[in-house]
Design a protein around this motif. Structure first.
Motif, mmCIF file in Angstrom:
data_model
loop_
_atom_site.group_PDB
_atom_site.id
_atom_site.type_symbol
_atom_site.label_atom_id
_atom_site.label_comp_id
_atom_site.label_asym_id
_atom_site.label_seq_id
_atom_site.Cartn_x
_atom_site.Cartn_y
_atom_site.Cartn_z
ATOM 1 N N ALA A 44 7.294 6.139 -7.119
ATOM 2 C CA ALA A 44 7.742 4.788 -7.478
ATOM 3 C C ALA A 44 6.640 3.769 -7.224
ATOM 4 N N GLY A 45 5.968 3.876 -6.067
ATOM 5 C CA GLY A 45 4.891 2.944 -5.758
ATOM 6 C C GLY A 45 3.774 3.003 -6.784
ATOM 7 N N VAL A 59 0.865 -1.173 0.000
ATOM 8 C CA VAL A 59 0.000 0.000 0.000
ATOM 9 C C VAL A 59 0.905 1.227 0.000
ATOM 10 N N THR A 60 0.733 2.101 -0.992
ATOM 11 C CA THR A 60 1.657 3.216 -1.172
ATOM 12 C C THR A 60 0.920 4.540 -1.157
ATOM 13 N N LEU A 61 1.657 5.603 -0.897
ATOM 14 C CA LEU A 61 1.128 6.958 -0.924
ATOM 15 C C LEU A 61 1.924 7.747 -1.949
ATOM 16 N N ILE A 62 1.245 8.282 -2.958
ATOM 17 C CA ILE A 62 1.905 9.013 -4.032
ATOM 18 C C ILE A 62 2.434 10.336 -3.497
ATOM 19 N N GLU A 89 -5.458 0.357 -7.288
ATOM 20 C CA GLU A 89 -6.256 0.561 -6.083
ATOM 21 C C GLU A 89 -5.409 0.530 -4.814
ATOM 22 N N LEU A 90 -4.140 0.116 -4.912
ATOM 23 C CA LEU A 90 -3.257 0.100 -3.747
ATOM 24 C C LEU A 90 -2.546 1.437 -3.529
ATOM 25 N N GLN A 106 -7.138 4.122 4.835
ATOM 26 C CA GLN A 106 -8.354 3.404 4.452
ATOM 27 C C GLN A 106 -8.044 2.203 3.573
ATOM 28 N N ILE A 107 -7.154 2.376 2.599
ATOM 29 C CA ILE A 107 -6.798 1.261 1.718
ATOM 30 C C ILE A 107 -6.189 0.121 2.526
#
Length: 728
Positions: free
Chosen positions: A642-643, A631-634, A654-655, A665-666
């Protein structure tokens, strides 16, 4: 006792170091025979050794006036002046001795030393060479000549003279000097053996213990090196350099609290020590204290504005620190460029490469990491899939200790060049002689990079591909990226290079192993979900920890498995989670592990939580390959996208979250959907293997198309080599 007998007894006392007795007898002799030049001269030497310089020099000069042809008197005067630090006067005395006796080797040795101390290096070498011509068996002349050559960077020549000095005289100093030269040449085992011999002969010499510590560290014997350096500090408590090296070894062995303590001790001894500020910054970064690390790097740059390592560490580390956007990072890189690159770029000569746009191109890759290294997971799938009919592949390997991976990569190259230990200007000449068309920097500002090699512009086109940021280096024309990391038209102003977007991904991945296998979902057996992060702890910061705490709070009974250094860092993390209302029994730590053990650790994790603003790169690829979704945060900079790039290439958008609440939340939703997690775990490896992320042939073709386009622009634009900004 006759005058002759008294003189003989006085000289015996003098030779034995009984200076008080010798002085008393010299004065008694002079009282009876004021004109005794030998008593006068030797008394002068004693007075100089005791700090009575004016009286001592007066006596020496008086003896020379009385016996001007005595070469021993003249050489002793020059030696005394050298000991006093008066190099110009020592030079004059040595030259006068040579006038009286041109064949006296000691006079030429004194002259060489005096010239060297005045930074007249070529003249000093000539004087020492002349001394050896006159007296080839002079070990001290060999030693001086070897040390001078080593200081000038001519280490191979230095070894010849230092070896000869050791053959002539098996002294601890000669063992130590040759050991230092071997260390510079990368002959680490020989260096360790020679240094150990010197230390065994004079165990009370802190400098020899220090040299031994350096050599042992270079051979990978870190614990033995630590012991030697600690002994050096016991013998010389004010040895700041020994503290500095010991601190770096503590860092390398994971003893970060000791590293901090030791490096601070070095600064207490020598407050203006730029390399210690640099080393301290590296330790603080490893502990997740990135803002503090940046301040240490700035201090290193302040103390040594021309120093490259500290400044490169500064600009690289900015990507890890929240609060720096692309524009601010670029400005810092441009300042780095102004200091280090611009003076060299102005000296670049035109390139005469054949401009045929369709011919076989010569591609050069430069790296210190053609070995067991994280970047080898990118190097292998690219280099093993090149089209050798249309591209002639050169690898410039800066690897001092080749490994099995080195040999594997070597097999993918048409031409292999070992450049370890060679200076940048020599390597630049080699690359020009190889007529490389496109030269690729695979390291940039990371450890052991060669930015000043690229500043010399040995190839007409130069490209960066390592981490996805900017080099700031005006001699680098292009950077490889992708449409997800750098959406067209959005971030091009953040880079000094022109961005060339590969079709799918900046990343290509080969784990170089099929083991371990992916195991069933741990949560189905454990009865709770385990989140994890095995990224370099440098990527962790307060905002990341707060977000992770909120994830844990949103998923009752969940656990967090975190890679973090032992010691105060872990306690700091536990305290922070506790303040966030998280029971610290839910937190588990692991340290750095060999790769097989590290990969097995993913078998304990259900969901990986990414870091920001610097996302996981290879660690995320490893996680997906081991069946663990990330689960990544842009983020606002390219390293924080990168994620997003990985998720897009895996069709798992969706991740990827656009905000911290969405990130939480994800992660929470995924943790509460075990069937979905189990399906992902079972299918992710196959999804990876069938994606562009592991399609080496497709990736290499994309890179080759990019090279061909760069070449077309260079040949078609007709621009001079001094203005290599390619056409849009």
């Amino acid at each position: 006792m006759t005058i002759g007998q008294a003189m003989e007894a006085a000289v015996a006392h003098h030779s034995a170091g009984r200076l008080a007795e010798a002085e008393e007898m010299y004065r008694a002799i002079l009282a009876q025979m004021p004109g005794n030049v030998y008593a006068q001269h030797y008394l002068g030497l004693i007075q100089i050794s005791r700090g009575q310089r004016e009286e001592g020099l007066g006596l020496l000069r008086a003896s020379i006036l009385a016996d001007p042809a005595n070469i021993q008197f003249r050489t002793n005067l020059a030696s005394a002046l050298l000991e006093m630090g008066d190099a110009p006067s020592a030079e004059a005395a040595a030259r006068e001795a040579i006038v009286w006796m041109p064949t006296d080797a000691q006079a030429h040795i004194n002259l060489g030393q005096a010239l060297w101390r005045q930074s007249r290096r070529d003249e000093a070498l000539a004087a020492m060479t002349k001394a050896l011509e006159l007296q080839p068996q002079r070990a001290d002349a060999c030693q001086h000549l070897g040390l001078y050559l080593m200081d000038m960077g001519r280490t191979k020549e230095a070894v010849t003279y230092l070896s000869r000095a050791l053959q002539l005289e098996s002294s601890p100093a000669n063992f130590a000097n040759l050991g230092t030269a071997m260390l510079k040449l990368g002959e680490f085992e020989q260096a360790a053996s020679l240094s150990a011999k010197a230390a065994s002969m004079r165990p009370e010499m802190g400098e020899y213990q220090f040299n031994l510590g350096l050599a042992l560290a270079a051979t990978g014997k870190q614990m033995e090196a630590i012991a030697a350096l600690k002994r050096a500090i016991e013998l010389r408590p004010n040895h700041a350099e020994a503290y500095s090296k010991l601190g770096t070894l503590y860092k390398e062995t994971g003893q970060l609290d000791l590293a901090i303590e030791t490096l601070r001790a070095a600064l207490a001894l020598q407050p203006n020590y730029p390399s210690v500020y640099h080393n301290l910054g590296m330790v603080q970064a490893s502990m997740g204290q990135v803002p503090d690390a940046i301040e240490r790097f700035r201090k290193a740059v302040e103390q040594d504005p021309a120093g490259l390592d500290g400044h490169s560490a500064l600009v690289y580390t900015l990507y890890f620190c929240p609060g720096y956007d692309g524009a601010a990072i670029l400005r810092e890189h441009q300042e780095w460029n102004r200091r280090h690159v611009s003076p060299l770029v102005r000296l670049v000569q035109p390139h005469t490469n054949d401009r045929n746009p369709n011919r076989r191109l010569r591609i050069g890759y430069v790296s210190p990491d053609f070995r067991e290294h994280v970047l080898s997971f990118y190097h292998v799938p690219l280099l093993s899939n090149h089209d050798h009919q249309n591209f002639d592949i050169f690898c410039y390997s800066d690897v001092r200790k080749p490994t099995a991976v080195t040999e594997r990569i070597k097999g993918y190259a048409d031409n292999w060049r070992d450049i370890a230990g060679k200076p940048d200007d020599e390597v630049a000449s080699l690359i020009r002689d190889d007529r490389i068309d496109i030269l690729v920097d695979l390291t940039m500002h990371m450890a052991n990079g060669r930015p000043l090699l690229f500043a010399r512009k040995p190839a007409p086109i130069q490209v960066a591909w390592a981490y996805p940021g900017t080099t700031g280096n005006e001699a680098i024309d292009y950077r490889l990226t992708d449409p997800y990391s750098d959406p067209p038209g959005q971030f091009d102003q953040d880079y000094s290079e022109q961005s060339i977007r590969l079709p799918d991904s900046f990343f290509i991945y080969d784990p170089l192993t099929s083991e371990p296998a992916v195991n069933p979902l741990p949560a189905q057996t454990n009865g709770f979900v385990t989140f994890g992060c095995l990224n370099n702890f440098m990527k962790t910061n307060d905002a990341v920890l707060d977000a992770w705490a909120k994830v844990l709070a949103s998923v009752p009974n969940s656990r967090l498995l975190l890679l973090a250094p032992a010691g105060s860092t872990r306690q700091r993390l536990l305290d922070r989670f506790a303040r966030g209302g998280i029971d610290t029994s839910r937190i588990e730590f692991v340290g750095r592990q060999p790769r097989p053990k590290y990969l097995e650790t993913f078998n304990r994790i259900d969901i990986s939580l990414d870091t920001f603003p610097y996302n996981g790169h290879t660690t995320s690829l490893d996680s997906f390959w081991m069946g663990v979704p990330v689960v990544t945060l842009i983020g606002p900079t390219v390293v924080g996208r990168a994620g997003w790039c990985l998720c897009c290439n895996l069709n798992l958008r969706e991740l990827a979250a656009q905000s911290e609440p969405q990130f939480i939340q994800i992660a929470s939703d995924l943790a509460n959907d075990l069937p979905r997690l189990a399906d992902l775990r079972a299918s992710l490896r196959l999804r990876m293997e069938s994606s562009p992320l592991m399609n080496g042939k497709r990736f290499a073709a994309g890179v080759e198309n990019a090279y061909r386009e760069m070449w077309r622009r260079w040949t078609g634009a007709g621009m001079s080599d001094r203005n290599q900004n390619p056409l849009p």
